[in-house]
Design an enzyme around this catalytic site. Structure first.
Site, mmCIF file in Angstrom:
data_model
loop_
_atom_site.group_PDB
_atom_site.id
_atom_site.type_symbol
_atom_site.label_atom_id
_atom_site.label_comp_id
_atom_site.label_asym_id
_atom_site.label_seq_id
_atom_site.Cartn_x
_atom_site.Cartn_y
_atom_site.Cartn_z
ATOM 1 N N VAL A 1 -53.577 -10.528 25.313
ATOM 2 C CA VAL A 1 -53.798 -10.762 26.740
ATOM 3 C C VAL A 1 -52.466 -10.772 27.503
ATOM 4 O O VAL A 1 -52.314 -10.085 28.512
ATOM 5 C CB VAL A 1 -54.550 -12.096 26.956
ATOM 6 N N CYS B 1 -62.842 -14.162 20.027
ATOM 7 C CA CYS B 1 -63.249 -15.126 21.059
ATOM 8 C C CYS B 1 -64.698 -15.594 21.065
ATOM 9 O O CYS B 1 -64.942 -16.772 21.326
ATOM 10 C CB CYS B 1 -62.863 -14.583 22.425
ATOM 11 N N PHE B 2 -65.664 -14.693 20.830
ATOM 12 C CA PHE B 2 -67.053 -15.126 21.026
ATOM 13 C C PHE B 2 -67.393 -16.358 20.176
ATOM 14 O O PHE B 2 -67.903 -17.355 20.672
ATOM 15 C CB PHE B 2 -68.030 -13.992 20.709
ATOM 16 N N ALA C 1 -70.177 -17.145 26.381
ATOM 17 C CA ALA C 1 -71.402 -17.620 25.731
ATOM 18 C C ALA C 1 -72.602 -16.758 26.155
ATOM 19 O O ALA C 1 -73.430 -16.372 25.333
ATOM 20 C CB ALA C 1 -71.644 -19.082 26.084
ATOM 21 N N ALA D 1 -61.777 -6.948 27.715
ATOM 22 C CA ALA D 1 -62.280 -6.768 26.348
ATOM 23 C C ALA D 1 -61.327 -5.839 25.604
ATOM 24 O O ALA D 1 -60.731 -4.935 26.211
ATOM 25 C CB ALA D 1 -63.691 -6.179 26.378
ATOM 26 N N VAL E 1 -51.084 -18.409 25.461
ATOM 27 C CA VAL E 1 -50.970 -18.577 24.013
ATOM 28 C C VAL E 1 -52.365 -18.595 23.391
ATOM 29 O O VAL E 1 -53.373 -18.731 24.099
ATOM 30 C CB VAL E 1 -50.220 -19.888 23.668
ATOM 31 N N ASN E 2 -52.401 -18.476 22.074
ATOM 32 C CA ASN E 2 -53.693 -18.476 21.385
ATOM 33 C C ASN E 2 -54.304 -19.875 21.376
ATOM 34 O O ASN E 2 -53.588 -20.881 21.316
ATOM 35 C CB ASN E 2 -53.554 -17.943 19.950
ATOM 36 N N THR E 3 -55.631 -19.924 21.444
ATOM 37 C CA THR E 3 -56.374 -21.196 21.399
ATOM 38 C C THR E 3 -57.494 -21.042 20.365
ATOM 39 O O THR E 3 -58.664 -20.972 20.735
ATOM 40 C CB THR E 3 -56.961 -21.550 22.779
HETATM 41 P P1 NAD Z 1 -52.743 -13.685 20.493
HETATM 42 O O1 NAD Z 1 -52.868 -14.487 19.260
HETATM 43 O O2 NAD Z 1 -52.822 -12.196 20.433
HETATM 44 O O3 NAD Z 1 -51.368 -14.050 21.229
HETATM 45 C C1 NAD Z 1 -50.931 -15.344 21.473
HETATM 46 C C2 NAD Z 1 -49.408 -15.357 21.349
HETATM 47 O O4 NAD Z 1 -48.921 -16.638 21.756
HETATM 48 C C3 NAD Z 1 -48.886 -15.157 19.920
HETATM 49 O O5 NAD Z 1 -48.040 -14.036 19.888
HETATM 50 C C4 NAD Z 1 -48.151 -16.461 19.587
HETATM 51 O O6 NAD Z 1 -46.995 -16.272 18.788
HETATM 52 C C5 NAD Z 1 -47.775 -16.958 20.967
HETATM 53 N N1 NAD Z 1 -47.520 -18.400 21.034
HETATM 54 C C6 NAD Z 1 -48.247 -19.422 20.530
HETATM 55 N N2 NAD Z 1 -47.697 -20.610 20.859
HETATM 56 C C7 NAD Z 1 -46.598 -20.336 21.586
HETATM 57 C C8 NAD Z 1 -45.623 -21.143 22.223
HETATM 58 N N3 NAD Z 1 -45.703 -22.477 22.209
HETATM 59 N N4 NAD Z 1 -44.602 -20.546 22.866
HETATM 60 C C9 NAD Z 1 -44.523 -19.195 22.899
HETATM 61 N N5 NAD Z 1 -45.424 -18.366 22.332
HETATM 62 C C10 NAD Z 1 -46.456 -18.936 21.687
HETATM 63 O O7 NAD Z 1 -53.856 -14.248 21.491
HETATM 64 P P2 NAD Z 1 -54.660 -13.420 22.614
HETATM 65 O O8 NAD Z 1 -55.728 -12.619 21.976
HETATM 66 O O9 NAD Z 1 -53.704 -12.787 23.545
HETATM 67 O O10 NAD Z 1 -55.391 -14.631 23.350
HETATM 68 C C11 NAD Z 1 -54.681 -15.526 24.158
HETATM 69 C C12 NAD Z 1 -55.683 -16.369 24.923
HETATM 70 O O11 NAD Z 1 -56.465 -15.527 25.771
HETATM 71 C C13 NAD Z 1 -56.675 -17.122 24.046
HETATM 72 O O12 NAD Z 1 -56.947 -18.362 24.623
HETATM 73 C C14 NAD Z 1 -57.916 -16.252 24.091
HETATM 74 O O13 NAD Z 1 -59.086 -17.001 23.910
HETATM 75 C C15 NAD Z 1 -57.860 -15.679 25.487
HETATM 76 N N6 NAD Z 1 -58.496 -14.373 25.674
HETATM 77 C C16 NAD Z 1 -58.341 -13.378 24.748
HETATM 78 C C17 NAD Z 1 -58.898 -12.123 24.975
HETATM 79 C C18 NAD Z 1 -58.742 -10.971 23.982
HETATM 80 O O14 NAD Z 1 -59.309 -9.913 24.189
HETATM 81 N N7 NAD Z 1 -57.989 -11.098 22.911
HETATM 82 C C19 NAD Z 1 -59.603 -11.880 26.159
HETATM 83 C C20 NAD Z 1 -59.731 -12.916 27.093
HETATM 84 C C21 NAD Z 1 -59.162 -14.154 26.832
HETATM 85 C C1 UGA Z 2 -65.223 -10.244 24.821
HETATM 86 C C2 UGA Z 2 -65.737 -10.154 26.255
HETATM 87 O O1 UGA Z 2 -66.482 -8.938 26.419
HETATM 88 C C3 UGA Z 2 -64.582 -10.191 27.256
HETATM 89 O O2 UGA Z 2 -65.096 -10.213 28.584
HETATM 90 C C4 UGA Z 2 -63.754 -11.460 27.016
HETATM 91 O O3 UGA Z 2 -62.647 -11.499 27.886
HETATM 92 C C5 UGA Z 2 -63.266 -11.456 25.578
HETATM 93 O O4 UGA Z 2 -64.413 -11.404 24.680
HETATM 94 C C6 UGA Z 2 -62.496 -12.683 25.220
HETATM 95 O O5 UGA Z 2 -62.621 -13.716 25.832
HETATM 96 O O6 UGA Z 2 -61.767 -12.530 24.236
HETATM 97 P P1 UGA Z 2 -64.216 -8.495 23.093
HETATM 98 O O7 UGA Z 2 -64.549 -9.545 22.095
HETATM 99 O O8 UGA Z 2 -62.874 -7.899 23.063
HETATM 100 O O9 UGA Z 2 -64.433 -9.074 24.574
HETATM 101 O O10 UGA Z 2 -65.234 -7.268 22.959
HETATM 102 P P2 UGA Z 2 -66.787 -7.044 23.287
HETATM 103 O O11 UGA Z 2 -66.926 -5.679 23.798
HETATM 104 O O12 UGA Z 2 -67.374 -8.135 24.100
HETATM 105 O O13 UGA Z 2 -67.421 -7.073 21.835
HETATM 106 C C7 UGA Z 2 -67.472 -8.254 21.066
HETATM 107 C C8 UGA Z 2 -68.298 -8.002 19.825
HETATM 108 O O14 UGA Z 2 -69.663 -7.792 20.147
HETATM 109 C C9 UGA Z 2 -67.863 -6.752 19.052
HETATM 110 O O15 UGA Z 2 -67.936 -6.999 17.680
HETATM 111 C C10 UGA Z 2 -68.874 -5.714 19.468
HETATM 112 O O16 UGA Z 2 -69.047 -4.695 18.526
HETATM 113 C C11 UGA Z 2 -70.124 -6.567 19.605
HETATM 114 N N1 UGA Z 2 -71.123 -6.004 20.535
HETATM 115 C C12 UGA Z 2 -70.780 -5.768 21.828
HETATM 116 C C13 UGA Z 2 -72.397 -5.745 20.082
HETATM 117 O O17 UGA Z 2 -72.725 -5.977 18.906
HETATM 118 N N2 UGA Z 2 -73.322 -5.241 20.965
HETATM 119 C C14 UGA Z 2 -73.007 -4.995 22.271
HETATM 120 O O18 UGA Z 2 -73.909 -4.541 23.022
HETATM 121 C C15 UGA Z 2 -71.703 -5.258 22.706
#
Ligand code: NAD
Ligand code: UGA
Length: 493
Positions: free
Chosen positions: A16, A280-281, A229, A168, A93-95
């Site tokens: 992100v 995330c889900f 959710a 996504a 950061v990651n949660t």
């Molecule tokens: P990620 O694990 O890819 O990246 C998080 C980064 O934060 C890591 O590189 C880690 O080293 C760094 N980090 C952790 N603690 C730190 C600190 N104290 N100081 C500096 N760096 C630090 O995580 P992500 O997938 O980018 O997700 C980040 C957040 O966004 C999460 O809360 C997640 O739920 C949310 N989110 C993710 C997605 C997605 O598609 N991956 C989409 C929407 C929201």
């Molecule tokens: C999901 C949400 O779509 C994003 O809006 C959100 O920001 C993100 O989580 C997050 O908070 O991390 P993502 O997990 O990257 O994004 O991808 P999706 O396209 O939502 O797919 C999630 C999972 O559901 C995948 O395994 C996908 O294959 C599956 N999926 C998706 C299905 O099985 N059926 C569908 O119709 C859609």
């Protein structure tokens, strides 16, 4: 509170943080954006030509803002100075789900976020806008404000905003360029209003104002968990119906198409599958359950827990069917096509493939995996037992008794484009809802790879030549003509 943002720091150079900052920097050439991380290797990768994450279109965007004549996107390991210089700090950061302590297995781990906030409190010398971009439980902004108050800093004002991310994986750039909405949560104080306006101006550089929505802080935090959710619930709902289809002879793709035509329902997130994955889900639905439990709302917690239970059931059902079709003896070579949790990403976190492959190897199968993007060492980290990782689909399928499709990569499909049902399914695959988005950005990469030659696969496999399609990407009729036994999700066999 800074009125105009000139310098942004993002803590967390992950999926992100990296993608969001690339889009912010390329649309705000006068704003300096510095992304920092504790993980020095990640920072190095963001400064190279091989980014730590694969997203269609991302490398080009990063290169423009990072390497152009007037660069304004920086990836740095110097967190202190980036925080010091910034007027606005994204905490990204990651949660993940907590592994130990109170709420282990359900609640979100906030240690990384708290460490980042403490660092800001130590370093800051002027007023800062602090933006929660990480997904967090409702009322985390209050906890953050509490850490700042406890830090005893005087003369420095920290104004906390919530600005959850909805991108996504696989369509991140398109989602960031054309979001359905940008959500900003603020407190109803003069500082809250001013900070929200300053952040809105950053987004308004490329997003129409009417898509930038400002609401109360806690509503914004809860809206993020709720959106995930609700999306996960749709997938579990359609997957539950796929079990009914298999038992009755109805076809889940037709049921989904017919239901999705109702504009109140819509076609997105209704594609039956082997189960949802991704980072995330699962964690966000579990976090919602934990929140409900801690608010003494057990019925609400049980309702959402059902979404997770159905997902586990779907994965188990798929594995059980493989075992039963193969005569309960798995001393066989099985080819697995696709390991990432969805197409167009190299992310394998929580991929359904992990539990399915682990179950099959535990039952004695010898598994050969091919995925166009997942890295070999990542697959080996994800699976405890030995699996072989192939460089091509044909190598994986050679001498295999069954092929198991676990990711919907385009190259595995033998379906032509066209037809209302196909198009509806393709648009529902694209959660971003802007059909041209991702494909416009792929630029000759994996998703444009040539399609698998299923006739050749039939020649190099051994009987009984099963295809277990966990994504409904193949035309079962055509494969049956080639001599395969095909098992799909939610379709008569
Ligand atoms: P990620 O694990 O890819 O990246 C998080 C980064 O934060 C890591 O590189 C880690 O080293 C760094 N980090 C952790 N603690 C730190 C600190 N104290 N100081 C500096 N760096 C630090 O995580 P992500 O997938 O980018 O997700 C980040 C957040 O966004 C999460 O809360 C997640 O739920 C949310 N989110 C993710 C997605 C997605 O598609 N991956 C989409 C929407 C929201
Ligand atoms: C999901 C949400 O779509 C994003 O809006 C959100 O920001 C993100 O989580 C997050 O908070 O991390 P993502 O997990 O990257 O994004 O991808 P999706 O396209 O939502 O797919 C999630 C999972 O559901 C995948 O395994 C996908 O294959 C599956 N999926 C998706 C299905 O099985 N059926 C569908 O119709 C859609």
């Amino acid at each position: 509170v800074p009125r105009k943002v000139k310098n942004i720091c993002c803590i967390g150079a992950g999926h992100v943080g990296g993608s969001t900052c690339a889009v912010i920097a390329s649309n705000n050439p006068d704003v300096v954006v510095t992304v920092v991380d504790l993980n020095v290797e990640r920072i190095k990768a963001w400064n190279s030509e091989e980014l730590p994450i694969y997203e269609p279109g991302l490398l080009k965007l990063v290169q423009q803002a990072r390497d152009g004549a007037r660069p304004n996107l920086f990836f740095s390991k110097n967190m202190g100075s980036a925080i010091f210089e910034a007027d606005l700090i994204f905490v990204c950061v990651n949660t993940p789900t907590k592994q130990t302590g109170l709420g282990a297995g359900q609640a979100l781990e906030l240690d990384y976020l708290q460490a980042a906030i403490k660092r800001i409190a130590e370093v800051a010398q002027n007023d800062k806008i602090i933006v929660e971009k990480s997904t967090v439980p409702c009322r985390t902004a209050e906890t953050i404000q509490g850490i700042f108050s406890a830090s005893g800093r005087r003369g420095v004002r920290f104004t906390v905003l919530s600005n959850p991310e909805f991108l996504a994986a696989g369509t991140a750039v398109a989602d960031l360029l054309h979001p359905d909405r940008v959500l900003i949560g603020r407190s109803k104080t003069p500082d809250g209003y001013a900070a929200a306006a300053a952040l809105a101006d950053v987004y308004a550089a490329w997003i129409p104002r009417d898509r930038i929505v400002t609401i109360n802080l806690f509503s914004s935090e809860l809206a993020k968990l709720s959106a995930n959710a609700l999306l996960a619930q749709r997938i579990s709902s359609i997957n539950s119906l796929s079990a009914i289809c298999e038992a009755t002879g109805a076809d889940i793709d037709e049921v989904s198409y017919a239901c999705g035509l109702d504009t109140r329902i819509g076609p997105s997130m209704l594609k039956a599958s082997v189960g949802f994955g991704g980072s995330c889900f699962r964690k966000d639905v579990l976090s919602l359950c934990y929140l409900a439990e801690s608010l003494d709302l057990p019925e609400v917690a049980a309702y959402w827990k059902g979404v997770i239970d159905m997902n586990e059931y779907q994965k188990d059902r798929f594995t059980t069917n493989i075992v039963s079709c193969l005569g309960h003896s798995l001393a066989k070579k099985l080819a697995v096509l696709g390991f990432t949790y969805k197409k167009d990403t190299n992310d394998t976190r929580e991929s359904a493939a992990i539990s399915i492959v682990s179950n099959l190897t535990a039952k004695g199968a010898s598994v050969s995996i091919y995925d166009p993007r997942a890295k070999m060492d990542q697959v080996w980290r994800d699976i405890d037992t030995y699996v072989s990782v192939s460089g091509s689909a044909y190598e994986a399928c050679m001498d295999a008794q069954a092929v198991i499709i676990l990711t919907e990569w385009d190259e595995f499909s033998n379906k032509p484009l066209g037809g209302a049902l196909e198009n509806a399914q393709r648009s529902s695959d694209n959660s971003s809802g802007h059909p041209s988005g991702a494909s416009d950005l792929t630029g000759g990469d994996a998703s444009k790879k040539s399609k698998l030659d299923w006739a050749f696969v039939a020649k190099i496999m051994c009987p009984p030549k099963y295809v277990f399609d966990g994504r409904n990407v193949v035309d079962a009729g055509k494969l049956t003509e080639l001599g395969f036994h095909v098992e799909c999700i939610g379709k008569p066999s």
